[in-house]
Design a protein around this motif. Structure first.
Motif, PDB file in Angstrom:
ATOM      1  N   GLN A  45       1.047  -1.086  -0.170  1.00 30.94           N
ATOM      2  CA  GLN A  45      -0.134   0.008   0.090  1.00 30.94           C
ATOM      3  C   GLN A  45       1.093   1.285   0.016  1.00 30.94           C
ATOM      4  O   GLN A  45       1.114   1.797   1.160  1.00 30.94           O
ATOM      5  N   THR A  86      -5.535  -8.094   4.746  1.00 29.81           N
ATOM      6  CA  THR A  86      -6.787  -7.433   5.132  1.00 29.81           C
ATOM      7  C   THR A  86      -7.657  -8.667   5.764  1.00 29.81           C
ATOM      8  O   THR A  86      -7.920  -8.577   6.825  1.00 29.81           O
ATOM      9  N   ARG A  89      -5.816 -10.144   9.354  1.00 26.99           N
ATOM     10  CA  ARG A  89      -5.354  -9.526  10.780  1.00 26.99           C
ATOM     11  C   ARG A  89      -6.020  -9.874  12.010  1.00 26.99           C
ATOM     12  O   ARG A  89      -5.167 -10.115  12.886  1.00 26.99           O
ATOM     13  N   ALA A 103      -2.059  -1.637  10.062  1.00 27.47           N
ATOM     14  CA  ALA A 103      -2.360  -1.971   8.664  1.00 27.47           C
ATOM     15  C   ALA A 103      -3.700  -1.263   8.084  1.00 27.47           C
ATOM     16  O   ALA A 103      -4.509  -2.258   7.846  1.00 27.47           O
ATOM     17  N   SER A 104      -3.879  -0.019   7.984  1.00 33.28           N
ATOM     18  CA  SER A 104      -5.073   0.411   7.436  1.00 33.28           C
ATOM     19  C   SER A 104      -6.370  -0.081   8.280  1.00 33.28           C
ATOM     20  O   SER A 104      -7.187  -0.440   7.626  1.00 33.28           O
ATOM     21  N   SER A 106      -9.528  -0.477  10.196  1.00 34.26           N
ATOM     22  CA  SER A 106     -10.449   0.418  10.675  1.00 34.26           C
ATOM     23  C   SER A 106     -11.188  -0.217  11.970  1.00 34.26           C
ATOM     24  O   SER A 106     -11.409  -1.397  12.087  1.00 34.26           O
ATOM     25  N   THR A 155     -13.784  -3.396   5.393  1.00 32.70           N
ATOM     26  CA  THR A 155     -15.055  -2.694   5.410  1.00 32.70           C
ATOM     27  C   THR A 155     -15.537  -2.458   4.193  1.00 32.70           C
ATOM     28  O   THR A 155     -16.921  -2.193   4.022  1.00 32.70           O
ATOM     29  N   SER A 156     -14.708  -2.188   3.230  1.00 33.27           N
ATOM     30  CA  SER A 156     -15.068  -1.662   1.896  1.00 33.27           C
ATOM     31  C   SER A 156     -16.060  -2.564   1.166  1.00 33.27           C
ATOM     32  O   SER A 156     -17.112  -2.387   0.681  1.00 33.27           O
ATOM     33  N   TYR A 176      -5.294  -5.628  -2.691  1.00 30.68           N
ATOM     34  CA  TYR A 176      -5.713  -4.488  -3.767  1.00 30.68           C
ATOM     35  C   TYR A 176      -4.767  -4.136  -4.812  1.00 30.68           C
ATOM     36  O   TYR A 176      -5.836  -4.024  -5.991  1.00 30.68           O
ATOM     37  N   ASP A 194     -10.426   2.634   0.913  1.00 32.12           N
ATOM     38  CA  ASP A 194     -10.139   3.923   1.560  1.00 32.12           C
ATOM     39  C   ASP A 194      -9.240   4.758   0.640  1.00 32.12           C
ATOM     40  O   ASP A 194      -8.326   4.375   0.131  1.00 32.12           O
TER      41      ASP A 194
HETATM   42  N1  GLU Z   1      -9.836   0.267   6.257  1.00 33.19           N
HETATM   43  C1  GLU Z   1     -10.430  -0.712   5.693  1.00 33.19           C
HETATM   44  C2  GLU Z   1     -10.420  -1.997   6.646  1.00 33.19           C
HETATM   45  O1  GLU Z   1      -9.826  -2.115   7.525  1.00 33.19           O
HETATM   46  C3  GLU Z   1      -9.856  -1.048   4.446  1.00 33.19           C
HETATM   47  C4  GLU Z   1      -8.340  -1.044   4.340  1.00 33.19           C
HETATM   48  C5  GLU Z   1      -7.813  -2.524   4.453  1.00 33.19           C
HETATM   49  O2  GLU Z   1      -8.362  -3.602   3.750  1.00 33.19           O
HETATM   50  O3  GLU Z   1      -6.806  -2.564   4.799  1.00 33.19           O
HETATM   51  O4  GLU Z   1     -10.923  -3.101   6.304  1.00 33.19           O
END
Ligand code: GLU
Length: 407
Positions: A45, A86, A89, A103-104, A106, A155-156, A176, A194
């Motif tokens: 990313q 994703t 985690r 790691a991004s 949410s 979350t997307s 991604y 995001d």
């Molecule tokens: N922030 C979102 C999530 O936690 C999308 C980014 C990701 O997949 O890391 O699912």
């Protein structure tokens, strides 16, 4: 992590021994093993964290993780970076394979059943990445009959399934970049996740891909720690605050994220309270003045009586509390524009707990009305937790945290 804490204790003993009448240096035990941490991070990313040719990841999330490790007494060469895709985690955190994840990630109520979150440390929002030549897709509503790609477990993906499944064809991948490759080749019509992540890919493919630039959710990135490790959660939350306050947060943002097409939101002013829930207090043991003050906080806010509200707030924290109100009150969120003008809200006190003669916490719940459809996701119900302190006989609101309530 346990090893790290033990090592801290050992170092302290050594220091004391050196100052007092302890053993002479010759008799000193061998130095403690270096403290280490294994941190889960993304490898793909750009801007947030991407693995370089030297094998080390770079980006904003990496800087946040490295700062946290430093304050926990672990130097960068003693960090082991482990890829945390994703959908991996929760497993990485709960199995103990990593000490924490940056790691991004949410913060959501569903994930809070499995992991605890420190933070948040960054705000972002779900957006769309399309081919430069695309004229028909701007908002998720334009995806009628089109194929959109995202990572499984995000979350997307959830958002598309819950709100747009009627007309969007959703396809998921492990990561991604696979979606981005399919977008370039024409297999999919858009990639969604995001904005902060998509901006990194848009910048990697200038002239080929572009970010649509309309965030349609609000994501709050947290640091995932093992469920119930309230001590580590609290430590990391304080370290994040420190990082924002000492300017390191802004420097990392400017270094890694402002060069991309991501438009940063302000540093989050809201910090996740520990996972403990506030029980409604027994009214017979509560100071009646405290209950009155808690109700007055909710009532003055409902009446938009900001002078009255301010008079109930500890002066030294008034600005910080204002910032939280700004972030969670539609009319005050200048990033959302005038359409939000007629939105209303109501706060209700749901619990008061007195923890001492002069200290208490209380909870209130906020619901919104007249929020335009496209902003509904920003203003789900909110649960607030406030701390009240009695000063010279009167109760004041001295801190406030807020969290969206997931449906
Ligand atoms: N922030 C979102 C999530 O936690 C999308 C980014 C990701 O997949 O890391 O699912």
């Amino acid at each position: 992590m346990k090893r790290a804490i033990r090592a801290v204790a050992l170092t302290a003993c050594l220091a004391l021994a050196a100052c007092g009448n302890g053993p002479k240096p010759d008799d000193a035990p061998p130095p403690p093993p270096p403290r280490t941490l294994t941190i889960g991070i993304k490898f793909d990313q750009p801007g947030l964290s991407v693995k370089g040719i030297d094998g080390r990841p770079r980006g904003f999330d990496v800087d946040v993780a490295t700062y946290i490790a430093g304050k926990l007494g672990v130097t960068p060469e003693h960090i082991t970076w482990r890829e945390a895709r994703t959908d991996q985690r929760e497993t990485l955190v709960s199995s103990g394979a990593v000490d924490f994840v940056v790691a991004s990630y949410s913060i959501t109520a569903a994930r809070q059943q499995l992991v605890s979150f420190a933070g948040p440390y960054l705000l972002a929002g779900q957006d769309l990445l399309v081919r430069q030549s695309e004229r028909a897709i701007d908002q998720p509503e334009d995806l009628d009959g089109r194929t959109v790609c995202t990572a499984e477990g995000s979350t997307s993906a959830d958002k598309i399934r819950r709100s747009f499944a009627r007309f969007v064809r959703l396809t998921t991948r492990d990561s991604y970049p696979q979606c981005v490759a399919d977008l370039i080749s024409g297999t999919v019509d858009a990639v969604t996740t995001d904005d902060v992540i998509l901006a990194g890919y848009a910048d990697e493919h200038p002239g080929t891909l572009r970010l649509s630039g309309h965030r349609f959710t609000r994501e709050r990135y947290g640091v995932g720690v093992r469920k119930g490790d309230i001590a580590l959660q609290g430590r990391i939350t304080s370290i994040i605050r420190m990082m924002i306050d000492d300017g390191s947060w802004r420097r990392a943002l400017e270094k890694h994220l402002t060069a991309t097409s991501y438009k940063p939101l302000p540093a989050p002013a809201v910090f996740n309270a520990p996972d403990r829930t506030v029980e409604p207090g027994d009214p017979t043991t509560l100071d009646p003045e405290l209950v009155k003050a808690a109700k007055a906080v909710a009532a003055t806010s409902n009446a938009r009586d900001w002078e009255g509200f301010r008079s109930l707030v500890c002066p030294e924290n008034a600005d910080a509390i204002d910032e939280i109100v700004f972030q969670y009150t539609p009319q005050y969120d200048k990033t959302l524009g005038p359409e939000i003008r007629n939105a209303g809200y109501t706060n209700t006190v749901t619990g008061v707990t007195q923890s001492g003669a002069d200290a208490a916490t209380f909870a209130f719940h906020e619901t919104f009305t007249n929020v335009p459809e496209k902003y509904r996701h920003y203003f789900k119900d909110v649960d607030y937790t406030g701390t009240m302190v009695r000063r010279e006989g009167s109760w004041k609101l001295c801190s406030l945290t807020a969290d969206f309530v997931e449906p």
